[in-house]
Each structure stands twice: as C-alpha cells, then as structure tokens.
Design an enzyme around this catalytic site. Structure first.
Site, PDB file in Angstrom:
ATOM      1  N   ASP A  27       0.851  -1.189   0.000  1.00 10.58           N
ATOM      2  CA  ASP A  27       0.000   0.000   0.000  1.00 10.58           C
ATOM      3  C   ASP A  27       0.895   1.250   0.000  1.00 10.58           C
ATOM      4  O   ASP A  27       2.113   1.181   0.191  1.00 10.58           O
ATOM      5  CB  ASP A  27      -0.981  -0.020   1.182  1.00 10.58           C
ATOM      6  CG  ASP A  27      -2.177   0.899   0.937  1.00 10.58           C
ATOM      7  OD1 ASP A  27      -2.129   1.725   0.007  1.00 10.58           O
ATOM      8  OD2 ASP A  27      -3.172   0.812   1.693  1.00 10.58           O
TER       9      ASP A  27
HETATM   10  C1  NOJ Z   1      -3.990   3.984   0.260  1.00 12.66           C
HETATM   11  C2  NOJ Z   1      -5.195   3.122   0.387  1.00 12.66           C
HETATM   12  O1  NOJ Z   1      -5.127   2.415   1.603  1.00 12.66           O
HETATM   13  C3  NOJ Z   1      -5.379   2.129  -0.751  1.00 12.66           C
HETATM   14  O2  NOJ Z   1      -6.636   1.537  -0.634  1.00 12.66           O
HETATM   15  C4  NOJ Z   1      -5.230   2.790  -2.073  1.00 12.66           C
HETATM   16  O3  NOJ Z   1      -5.400   1.860  -3.112  1.00 12.66           O
HETATM   17  C5  NOJ Z   1      -3.859   3.447  -2.124  1.00 12.66           C
HETATM   18  N1  NOJ Z   1      -3.749   4.434  -1.083  1.00 12.66           N
HETATM   19  C6  NOJ Z   1      -3.622   4.127  -3.442  1.00 12.66           C
HETATM   20  O4  NOJ Z   1      -4.392   5.252  -3.564  1.00 12.66           O
END
Ligand code: NOJ
Length: 759
Positions: free
Chosen positions: A303
C-alpha cells in the site's frame, strides 16, 4: 452425540469435541472433490516465459528496480511530477498511480516505448473503486443490492471506462470484512459477512477482469487490503489488528480467497500490523498463507508508502532495512515510497537480497503487463474513450444499480411511494443539494458537475407526473456545524407542503480513509432539524446518504419512512426519485448490522452463542442498559409489497459426508405491487469441536415476483458448506446436527434440522 471431523485435503482428524476414536479412511472421490475446491485456479492469458527470460536478462539493475516501483503523480490531476519523464525515457518507471486519460497516458506511454532502451510499456494504475467516471453506488451500497449480476455489471462498466482512459490496473476490490462502523473505510467493502463478502468479491473481479486477465475492455484487479485491515482496534484507521488465526481463516480470509479463485491478478497488502508484524511483511499472512498455501504467484503490491512506514512500525531501522524486509517478505511492487529504487542496488551488492528474488518480482510485474497485452498494444484508442465515458448505457446502468442498492428501513402508514395525487413536496436537508456527497469518498474521475443531486432528480421526476406537484426546497442546516438559522425557512416550506422528503446523513468526507469516528450520531444540527420538522405534523420520509451505519434511534422511532440510500453515485437523484415515486420498488437488504449505540460495537449477527447467551436472567451476556438487539439487523430491508415464506423443505434428514442437501422454500408476493425479495439461508452447526456462530449465511437469492406470484427458491448445500477451522486451524467438516434457517433477514425465519453422517 458422536462427532467426527474431516479435514480438507484428505486427512482425517481426531474427534476433539467428544473424544470418540480417529476416523482413518476417506474416500478417494471426496479427497479429490476437496482438492479441486481448494486448488488455485489456472492463471489467465498465456505468457511466453522465454520471452520474459530474455527480457530480464537484458535489463540492468536500475531497469529492474524501476519496474518494482509504482510512482506517485499529482494526486488530483494525475500529471507527472518533476523528473519523472526523464526516468521514463531511461526505462526506469514500471507503473504510475493516478495518471489517466487516453491522450495523456498515450503521451506518457510514447516516451516509454519510443525513448527507453528496452521499450517496456508502463502500466497505469488507479483507484477505481465504484466506477471510473460514471460513478456507481459505493461498495457498501452495491453489496446492499445482494445482486451479484448488478455488481459484476457495474465493475465491468468501471473497467471499460478506465481501460478506455488508459488505466489498466485498478486497486479494487476492497474486500475487508468490517464489524466496526466507526471505521470510515467500512463504506469501501461489502460489510460484515464473509459469505456475502466473498460473493461480492468474486463478482467484482469477474466484472473488472473479464473471464481471463487481458480481455479487451477490462483491467487487472488488485484485491485489498491483505489483511485484517478492517479489524483495526477501536475502528481507528491504520490501527493494529488483533485477530486469532481461526477468525482470520474463517472470517477475514474468505473474500480474498474468493477473489483469488475468480483469478484476481494482484494483491495489495494492508497498512496495519497484525500479531507483531506489519501486514506488508507479515510472515504468516503473506509468506505462509498467500504464497505457500494459496500458491499465489502474481504481483503483491504494497500500500501507499507502506514500505517506508516499516520504519514507523518500528521493525526497520532505516529505508534500506525496510526495502530489504519488504522484498524478502514477498512484496513485488512498492507503491509511492521509493525504498526499493533507492536501496535495491546496495542490497543486491551486499547480498542482502538475492538476484533470484529480484528477478522473481520483476518477472511478476512484467508477466502482468504481458497478460494485459500491453507489449502488443501499449496505446489506447482516444476515440473509444470519448464514446465510452459517461455514455447513455453506463448512466442508465448506474441509475438501475443505485435503485437496487437502496434499503427501505421503515414505511409506517405507507408514506412511500408518494401518492399520485400529491400536490406539493418539500425537499429539506443538506444532503439534497450537495453534488459531491452522492459520489462517496472515493470517486475516481467522477465529477460533481455530472452528479444528479437529490433535489434535481426529484424535480425532474415530479415534472413528468400527470399533475406535476410543486417541489420546494430548504436546506435547514449544513451537514456539519452549529447553525440553526435555516430552520425557520425549512419549517415554513414543510408547512406549505403535503409531504416532506428530508435528506440527511454524513458528508462524504466524514467517510472513507482516515475518517474514523467516535460518534455515529447524525452530525451537526441534522437531528434537531428532523425533530423540528416532525413538529409540523407533516408526513415525512427520510432519505439517508451515509457511508456507515449511523445511530439514528430517534429517527427510526419517530420518522415513519426511512430510505437508506448510501452514496448512490452519479445518478443519485434519479435513482432516489425512482424509489420515492414508486417507479422502482426497493429491494435491497443491509449487508451489516446497525447498532443502537456506539457502546454496542462490535455488533454482528454471526457471533458466538457464549456460555450464557443473552436472556432475561441477569447473569447472561448482554448490556444491562440497552441489551444486544441492534437497531436494524444484518439482511434486513423492506419493500412496497409484502412477501410470505413457507413450506421449507429439505431433501433429506441426513446427508452422508461428500453428499449434498437440497433446501427449498416457497415465496409468495402477498402485497399489491411487483417487488424483489432476497431469500436468505443461514446455517448453524449445533455442536462442534470449537465454538461456532449462532448462524452463518450460506446462500441467498434475490427474486422478483409479481403480485400474487408464488415461486420455489432452491439452495444446494455441499458438505464443504458445513466446514470450519478446527483447533489446529485446519479446515474440516464434522458429523452431527445442523440447523437451517431460511428467512428475509438474519432475524427469525423458518427452521429445519438435518444431520451429517458417515458415508
Ligand atoms: C492507500 C489506500 O489504503 C489504498 O486503498 C489505495 O489503493 C492506495 N492508497 C492508493 O491510492
């Protein structure tokens, strides 16, 4: 009762519940059935591994590390940041997040293809959570439809629009089970139930990816967040999760497994830590389960900045250590933080990360690009984007799916649908006019200028009535804040109308990521507004726009009609009007429990019975002040018509291990209108070697019946549907008695029992 347990994979375990002897034999047939069910599906389109070998051989370490890096771009526009074009020309960027649009991505792609030495296409990734430009209901709303075809269709349209705009990798579906509505991201998932969550996960993957990865007009999905992110303690986003292995396997893993079985192309790890290790490097969930047990050989993406955050977690002393840990743990692509790129070469030189591991990660991302057909067709056709985005068919689908996602929570005195002879409608409340809120907190490229507000939708529908009613609007108050200045005007408008539509709820920025709340009450002065309007004595229907269960006890008791609309997307106003005017009969059901008060959380239907189940007696497991009853139960939802369920029948009183049971029930529409009912089948394992939930959803079907129509709904229960994780956390089924309940929610229903016996 004698119980024996049968382990998936063919081994038999001791009967731990009551100490009877070990079962030693299992039929070869059953073993093979179990093996088939548990096997990882074949991957999608063919990839020529020799071409890949050759390409990898020609890549420098910097080229390789570039492939393992997903670069952030401007968060709003998706435009490249300083220095990225140069890196791209050197072939050192594998993928981007947020860059989008056919013309723009083609321009970027041209740099990668025409200027970089190896001409490896770049992959554009984006958070397409419930639509790309045509926004569908937020995922919790889509799950409320209990309509897997609708979910698949919405995902397929999202994929078509995204891929037409050059985006070929989407960070969806989000399949985190969540039992705590304080957690803002509960809106992004399918609710509290692993079975419904698994069905929704599979439907989304099928819709996004098509039958096989690489199908034109589709994208690669990325199931997230692996894992137990939704179990954040106290519902506080990014917080630690503390979950037993059995609960992980039985509750949190299944939707991920369903996504995998549907062929999902990639996984994203979660931001939380679990049992002492951040999910990004968790040796059990990532190493043992995903890679070894499930044999997932696709891309695992960290993530956003999660690799660098290993330092904050306190498991890596610096960026180099963080990169080393993540690479070793099995992360293939790092999102946003650039630890791999900065430290990868040193780690390789020092032998802290092997060449083989680096090449494995590179192979996985290149394989994904190859499966998507990017090497043959790196550019998109700009004319297709123009034709696809927001086309009439997509908007019509968004309106229809939004209608199917709404849940009628109350309709005392049949306030809804509005009477055909209604002459004046007061639309009141802050949620009726803000065009941003209906899109929810994660709206990809959706634009508020393209959203139909509730007021606009109601006005448009009213104008089409044979005797168009007058529609007047007053906001009353803002969604948040202390001012009651607008109350007088709202009261005046209400008094001058036959009926009030009161649009209240949560602004979308109070929901979603980093939007955990300690109070689930209606924010601002909205409750006071509802109370004031109630004082006019006018019939009122509340339309709720919100991203989580709210503690709306007063509204539930005092407002005769309540429609839960969630965040309905681009066509919000039209879809709400369809229901208010009776063009669409609501048929959605709640995918999670509404607590009466925050103090009851966590509150979910599939809890354990405990040794002292809640009852009138004092010394039982309950809240002495408020009890355990929710405000609304999982699976609950009303209709403008009424249904009767009867004649529950089982095909047998006993089924042998490896056999199956047919369950049927008759459903009749005994009301005045055509409508949809979601028939739900729950199971209870009455005695087992470990404690088992009081009931668990194991089947459902949404059917449509004309007035007076009667239909038989059939379910098949396989032996595997009776299984669970035993004390050693191995999947097993045990002989013994089970209770089947079929109903219209997780409360009540028709019961029957059967027994699983030895073959
Ligand atoms: C953080 C989020 O937790 C995740 O769900 C998302 O896909 C990523 N950022 C990218 O934006």
């Amino acid at each position: 009762m004698s119980r024996q347990s049968l382990l998936a994979g063919g081994e038999l375990a001791a009967n731990r519940a009551e100490g009877s002897g070990r079962l030693r034999s299992i039929t070869a047939a059953l073993a093979s059935v179990l093996a088939t069910i548990l096997a990882v599906p074949a991957s999608g389109a063919e990839v020529d591994e020799r071409t890949l070998d050759d390409l990898i051989r020609r890549m420098s370490v910097a080229d390789k590390l570039g492939q393992l890096q997903q670069f952030g771009t401007d968060g709003n526009t998706g435009e490249l940041l300083k220095g990225q074009e140069e890196l791209l020309a050197q072939g050192q960027i594998g993928s981007f997040i947020n860059a989008r649009g056919a013309r723009y991505t083609n321009r970027i792609q041209r740099i990668a293809i025409e200027s970089s030495p190896l001409k490896i296409p770049v992959l554009f990734g984006y958070d397409v959570i419930h639509g790309y430009r045509t926004i569908f209901p937020a995922p919790l709303g889509m799950a409320s439809s209990w309509d897997m075809k609708a979910i698949e269709q919405a995902s397929a349209i999202a994929a078509r629009e995204a891929s037409a705009a050059g985006v070929r990798w989407v960070f969806a579906p989000m399949v985190d089970i969540a039992r705590d509505p304080r957690w803002g991201r509960i809106i992004e998932g399918a609710g509290e139930d692993p079975y419904l969550g698994s069905r929704a996960a599979a439907a989304q993957v099928r819709g996004l990816q098509g039958a096989t990865l690489g199908e034109p007009g589709h994208v690669a999905a990325c199931v997230k967040h692996w894992v137990a992110y939704g179990a954040a303690e106290g519902g506080r986003d990014y917080n630690s999760s503390e979950v037993s292995e059995r609960t992980l396997r039985g509750v949190y893993f299944p939707p991920f497994r369903a996504a995998l079985d549907a062929g999902v192309g990639s996984f994203m790890t979660a931001l939380n830590e679990l049992d002492g290790e951040p999910a990004t490097v968790n040796s059990f969930t990532l190493g043992q389960v995903l890679r070894k047990e499930w044999k997932f050989d696709g891309v695992v993406l960290s993530d956003y900045q999660a690799v660098e955050q290993l330092i904050d977690h306190g498991v890596a002393k610096d960026g180099e250590a963080a990169a080393q840990m993540a690479l070793k743990a099995g992360i293939d692509v790092e999102e946003q933080s650039e630890m791999f790129r900065k430290h990868g070469a040193t780690l390789l030189q020092e032998g802290k990360v092997s060449q083989a591991r680096l090449d494995q990660a590179v192979r996985r991302i290149l394989r994904l690009k190859m499966k998507l057909g990017l090497f043959e067709k790196p550019y998109v056709d700009e004319a297709i984007e123009h034709a696809e985005i927001l086309c009439a068919g997509n908007l019509a689908a968004a309106r229809e799916v939004a209608g199917r996602s709404m849940v009628l929570l109350r309709n005392e005195g049949e306030i809804l649908p509005l009477k055909p002879d209604v002459q004046s409608i007061a639309v009141i409340g802050p949620m009726a006019v803000n065009p941003q809120d209906p899109l929810g907190p994660w709206f990809a490229d959706g634009k508020k200028e393209e959203t139909v507000t509730l007021l606009a939708g109601i006005k448009a529908r009213a104008a089409k009535a044979p005797n168009p009613p007058k529609v007047a609007y007053a906001k009353g108050c803002e969604a948040v804040g202390d001012s009651r200045e607008g109350f007088d005007e709202a009261l005046r408008v209400a008094r001058e109308s036959d009926v009030v539509i009161l649009a209240i709820g949560e602004p979308s920025d109070q929901s979603g990521e980093a939007a955990s709340l300690a109070s689930l009450d209606l924010p601002g002065q909205q409750l006071a507004l509802a109370q004031a309007i109630k004082g006019t004595g006018k019939p009122i229907a509340v339309v709720l726009l919100n991203g989580r269960p709210l503690t709306i006890g007063w509204v539930a008791e005092n407002i005769p009609a309540i429609l839960e609309a969630w965040y309905p997307g681009s066509q919000a106003g039209n879809a709400v009007a369809d229901i208010l005017f009776g063009d669409v009969n609501p048929g959605g059901k709640l995918p999670l429990t509404f607590p009466k008060t925050v103090g009851q959380i966590p509150l979910y239907y599939n809890h354990m019975n405990t040794g002292r189940p809640a009852g009138d007696f004092k010394y039982t497991s309950k809240y002495a002040d408020i009890g355990n009853q929710p405000l609304y139960s999982f699976g609950f939802g009303l209709s403008y018509t009424r249904f009767k369920l009867d004649n529950l029948a089982l095909s047998a009183k006993t089924i042998p291990v490896g056999g199956r049971l047919e369950v049927s029930v008759e459903v009749e529409n005994v009301g005045p209108r055509a409508g949809d009912e979601v028939v739900q089948l729950y199971l209870r394992d009455e005695v087992a070697s470990v404690t088992r939930p009081v009931k668990e959803l194991r089947g459902f079907e949404r059917i449509r019946l004309e007035p007076g129509e009667r239909r038989t709904v059939r379910f098949t229960l396989e032996t595997m549907d009776l299984g669970f994780y035993d004390r050693e956390n191995r999947f097993c089924v045990e002989l013994g008695r089970f209770k089947v309940t079929v109903g219209d929610s997780s409360e009540g229903g028709l019961d029957a029992t059967f027994e699983l016996v030895r073959r």
